[in-house]
Enzyme design. Structure first.
Site, short mmCIF file in Angstrom:
data_model
loop_
_atom_site.label_atom_id
_atom_site.label_comp_id
_atom_site.label_asym_id
_atom_site.label_seq_id
_atom_site.Cartn_x
_atom_site.Cartn_y
_atom_site.Cartn_z
N PHE A 71 -0.69 1.34 -4.89
CA PHE A 71 -0.86 0.05 -5.58
C PHE A 71 0.50 -0.49 -6.01
O PHE A 71 0.68 -0.94 -7.14
CB PHE A 71 -1.80 0.22 -6.78
CG PHE A 71 -3.20 0.59 -6.38
CD1 PHE A 71 -4.08 -0.36 -5.91
CD2 PHE A 71 -3.61 1.91 -6.44
CE1 PHE A 71 -5.37 -0.01 -5.52
CE2 PHE A 71 -4.90 2.28 -6.05
CZ PHE A 71 -5.78 1.30 -5.59
N SER B 118 0.80 -1.22 0.00
CA SER B 118 0.00 0.00 0.00
C SER B 118 0.84 1.27 0.00
O SER B 118 0.29 2.37 -0.09
CB SER B 118 -0.92 0.02 1.22
OG SER B 118 -0.14 0.19 2.40
N LYS C 223 -6.19 9.82 -16.29
CA LYS C 223 -5.83 10.48 -17.55
C LYS C 223 -5.65 11.95 -17.26
O LYS C 223 -6.56 12.61 -16.75
CB LYS C 223 -6.90 10.29 -18.62
CG LYS C 223 -6.75 9.01 -19.41
CD LYS C 223 -5.48 9.02 -20.22
CE LYS C 223 -5.17 7.66 -20.79
NZ LYS C 223 -3.80 7.61 -21.32
N GLU D 265 -2.49 3.62 -9.79
CA GLU D 265 -3.81 3.49 -10.42
C GLU D 265 -4.46 2.14 -10.17
O GLU D 265 -3.91 1.09 -10.50
CB GLU D 265 -3.69 3.69 -11.94
CG GLU D 265 -5.02 3.64 -12.67
CD GLU D 265 -4.92 4.04 -14.13
OE1 GLU D 265 -5.95 3.92 -14.84
OE2 GLU D 265 -3.84 4.46 -14.58
#
Length: 448
Positions: free
Chosen positions: A236, A34, A270, A253
């Site tokens: 992540f 994490s 994005k 992401e």
């Protein structure tokens, strides 16, 4: 035979690296990290080793390993059969992983799902996918400040013995030469022009064009991962290694999250700006990104693509967008992040969702299949794990996967990094080329 799992408390550590250092040299060791305590947003660390079985898939879709009954099927069906072979009696728990699959699904697995083509050449020779079947894990919950060992009584004895051993110190790591890109500015510009021609011709609306950088290295990749994690903690992150091959991912992401009640979420990114050197410059760059019509257009196109992908396996009318183009700031960049949610249709499972949406639209373009074909035509080498997914699928139906960006892949003594970005009709070649470097420059610097 059903194995009964027990959940045993362990001393809490705000950093997972201490526990994983005791496991990292064991067969099939995996860390889903994490990024705490430095990364915002991350809650759980999951780590394990010694899988009951490992299933790999090559770029032709051929399945190897697993357990009896997993061969002879398409990749996702084979993985579901492997997951179904794990018979566990699980206690009622909020923990996200109580046994199941952990591994990766590389971008090139998409060649097994769609008619992509075969012009680009493989440079990195990892399988298209590798997942292990794990019947135990250490799970850390940073929100509650708790650490738990999830294991059968027999496994618990094994794991506690491993934890009593002294951790193997990380040997030094160094690059033997600086990173070199496979495209210079003119090579990127030619491909940029080709993308613009495709957009004007109506072939596509957006293409994610990436370039690869490589460097020879020597030493311990675990030391390299620790450098990267210090430079850019993200929620992540992941570390997986097998012999002279490894994945060192610092992804910000989420690709797909799925709960056992059927609720699902994806968080496409994005739109990117670097962090400023001063508070005033940082605020200006963030405001510039939030107001950028071009970056918002990129994000909205991908949101529409993902709504369509999720709609293939979700209950009709359940797909919704609670956040569109929200500004999120990380250690080195600002991003525009949207959230798309839905509910799985009856009879659908987490791996059905992964198959329906793979690979993630935020790293292909739109429409997806045509974008993947153009990427195969224009990028000199295949992406391997980059832009695929890393994560877990739990026996109860939980799933969480990342998009494997900001990710280094080691193979045969070389370390590979990729940087990319979405191109649309009003993109500027110099700005886009610079963005591919902005996204990974800090990773290169940490390793060099």
């Amino acid at each position: 035979m059903t194995t009964r799992l027990e959940i045993t408390p362990l001393p809490y550590q705000d950093d997972p690296l201490g526990y994983f250092a005791l496991l990292r040299n064991r067969p099939g060791s995996v860390l889903l990290d994490s990024g705490r305590p430095a990364a915002p947003g991350g809650r759980y660390d999951i780590m394990s080793s010694d899988p009951l079985a490992t299933l790999t898939v090559d770029e032709q879709g051929q399945v190897s390993g697993g357990v009896p009954g997993t061969s002879g099927h398409d990749p996702f069906t084979a993985q579901q059969r492997l997951l179904d072979s794990l018979s566990l009696e699980t206690p009622d728990s909020h923990l996200p992983f109580l046994g199941g699959l952990i591994g990766y699904w590389g971008y090139d697995l998409g060649r097994c799902l769609e008619p992509v083509g075969g012009r680009s050449q493989p440079v990195v020779h990892l399988p298209a996918s590798r997942v292990g079947l794990y019947d135990w894990a250490v799970v850390q919950d940073h929100e509650k400040g708790e650490t738990w060992l999830v294991a059968s009584a027999e496994r618990r004895i094994q794991v506690m013995e491993w934890f009593e051993a002294a951790p193997a110190p990380a040997a030094p790591f160094r690059l033997l030469a600086p990173f070199q890109g496979e495209l210079d500015h003119s090579g990127y510009a030619r491909r940029f022009k080709a993308v613009q021609n495709y957009i004007r011709a109506g072939d596509c609306y957006q293409i994610n064009l990436a370039q690869r950088f490589s460097a020879p290295f020597t030493g311990d990749l675990w030391a390299a991962y620790q450098r990267l994690r210090h430079a850019t903690p993200t929620p992540f992150s992941a570390y997986m290694a097998w012999g002279n091959q490894a994945i060192l991912s610092l992804s910000p992401e989420r690709f797909l999250g799925c709960h056992d009640d059927g609720g699902i979420e994806t968080r496409p990114i994005k739109g990117t700006r670097p962090r400023g050197r001063t508070l005033e410059e940082d605020r200006r760059l963030a405001q510039e990104l939030a107001a950028s019509l071009k970056d918002r257009a990129e994000n909205v196109m991908i949101v529409d693509l993902l709504r369509n992908d999720l709609g293939r396996v979700c209950r009709p009318g359940s797909v919704r967008v609670p956040q569109l183009c929200g500004l999120e700031s990380y250690a080195n960049v600002h991003h525009l992040v949207s959230i798309v949610r839905g509910d799985l249709a009856p009879g659908r499972q987490a791996l059905d969702l992964l198959a329906a949406a793979f690979p993630g639209g935020s790293i292909t373009g739109a429409p997806k299949v045509r974008a993947m074909q153009i990427i195969d035509e224009l990028e000199p080498s295949r992406r391997s794990v980059y832009c695929g997914s890393l994560g877990y699928v739990d026996v109860r139906g939980h799933m969480d996967t990342s998009i494997a960006i900001r990710t280094a892949v080691a193979d045969a003594g070389r370390l590979h990094l990729w940087g990319g970005g979405g191109l649309v009709a009003d993109s500027d070649v110099n700005a886009e080329y610079t963005e591919t470097l902005d996204k990974i420059r800090h990773l290169m610097k940490a390793l060099e």
